[in-house]
Design a protein around this motif. Structure first.
Motif: not given
Lengths: 234, 112
Positions: A162-169, B65-67, B107-108
């Motif tokens: 769950x990379x997007x959840x991890x990124x959001x957190x 620079x990332x994201x 990042x799909x």
């Protein structure tokens, strides 16, 4: 200003963003600690006894590298010197209502985020209370220790899918600091804020992240003090 | 438990407690209004919060620079969500959610 001093429950509620921000970081720490060779109990013990995020990650590196105990402890201690400023700044904002009878207990929870949240609440007109500080600090501390325990026992990989959840957190604490900054934004605070931003960037780029944080806080506070003096004479 | 690890933790923990609690416990009265110390302490809060925000986003901007798009989206949404009711909780949660959504859209290939 509100009528009643803030309650223990409102402190717990106000800690929600901190809890959500702390848990995944503590989880990561628990995973890293057990991967680094510590037992689950040792990982939880570090969170219970040290309770300082960056210091704990550094402790893993120092311990793994075989650094002498006193050298390692001194390094960890040096990372958190900035915390000496938080209590007096909070009590100054609390004013005459700033009871400190149980500060020897609640001040243990005065981390960067808890300080920011408490200061922001006072700036928005909330009355200081030790019960609120207990609620705020206890929820954050519990989240930190629980996150470490879950990470240590669950092991790595739980959020890998769950990379997007991890990124959001991961962004949660940045968003919290930004929201807190907005909540205390005023013309009077601008000199301190602008100088703190510049000093943090310069200190980090030229020396290190820790030096950048210390430089930002001290230079910003000095700039705010100087601005106050200039306004007083004007 | 490793006794060296416990000793290191206890020393660091005691220092942390001292840094956080002793300045509160040892304060004698309030700083003189309008004085240098009062000005310094009043400015410590804004300076500390600004510093911590910059310190938390700087690793995404330097040395590499990332994201940048999720960072910009998360920052803008945090500000916009704060404005209507000045709620720190709502702004924080909205900003983090927006960051996560922007990250997923950028990042799909990483989607579960």
């Amino acid at each position: 200003m509100s009528e009643k001093p803030a309650s223990f429950q409102s402190g717990l509620l106000a800690a929600l963003p901190i809890v959500m921000g702390y848990f995944p970081i503590a989880f990561s720490f628990g995973v890293a600690a057990t991967r680094g060779g510590l037992s689950q109990a040792e990982a939880v013990m570090l969170s219970l006894v040290v309770y300082a995020g960056a210091s704990q990650f550094l402790a893993l590196t120092l311990f793994a590298s075989g650094a002498p105990v006193l050298v390692a402890a001194f390094t960890l201690i040096a990372m958190n010197v900035r915390h000496v400023l938080y209590g007096p700044a909070l009590m100054k904002e609390a004013g005459a209502e700033g009871s400190r009878r149980f500060a020897w207990v609640w001040a243990w929870g005065l981390t960067d985020e808890v300080f920011g949240q408490a200061l922001g609440a006072l700036a928005r007109g909330q009355r200081f209370s030790e019960a609120y500080m207990f609620g705020l600090g206890l929820a954050a501390y519990a989240s930190w220790v629980l996150g470490t325990a879950v990470g240590a026992f669950a092991g790595g990989g739980a959020l890998d899918g769950w990379p997007a959840v991890s990124a959001g957190l991961d962004f949660m604490l940045s968003a919290l600091f930004l929201a807190l900054l907005l909540s205390i934004l005023s013309r009077l605070a601008m000199p301190a804020i602008v100088v703190a931003v510049i000093a943090t960037c310069l200190g980090t780029v030229v020396w290190s992240a820790t030096a950048g944080i210390l430089a930002g806080m001290i230079c910003g506070a000095l700039a705010g003090m100087a601005g106050g003096l200039v306004r007083g004479r004007g | 438990m490793n006794p060296d690890l416990v000793l290191m933790a206890v020393l660091a923990g005691l220092a942390n407690w001292a840094f956080r609690a002793l300045p509160v416990l040892l304060m004698r009265g309030e700083a003189k209004p309008g004085g240098l110390m009062a000005g310094f302490l009043a400015s410590t809060g804004p300076a500390a919060i600004a510093t911590l925000f910059v310190a938390s986003v700087l690793p995404r901007l330097w040395p590499q620079q990332t994201d940048l798009v999720p960072l910009a989206v998360g920052t803008v949404v945090t500000v916009l969500a704060f404005l209507p009711k000045r709620s720190v909780v709502v702004a924080t949660l909205a900003g983090s959610l927006a960051y996560g959504i922007a990250f997923a859209l950028m990042h799909p290939a990483l989607a579960p």
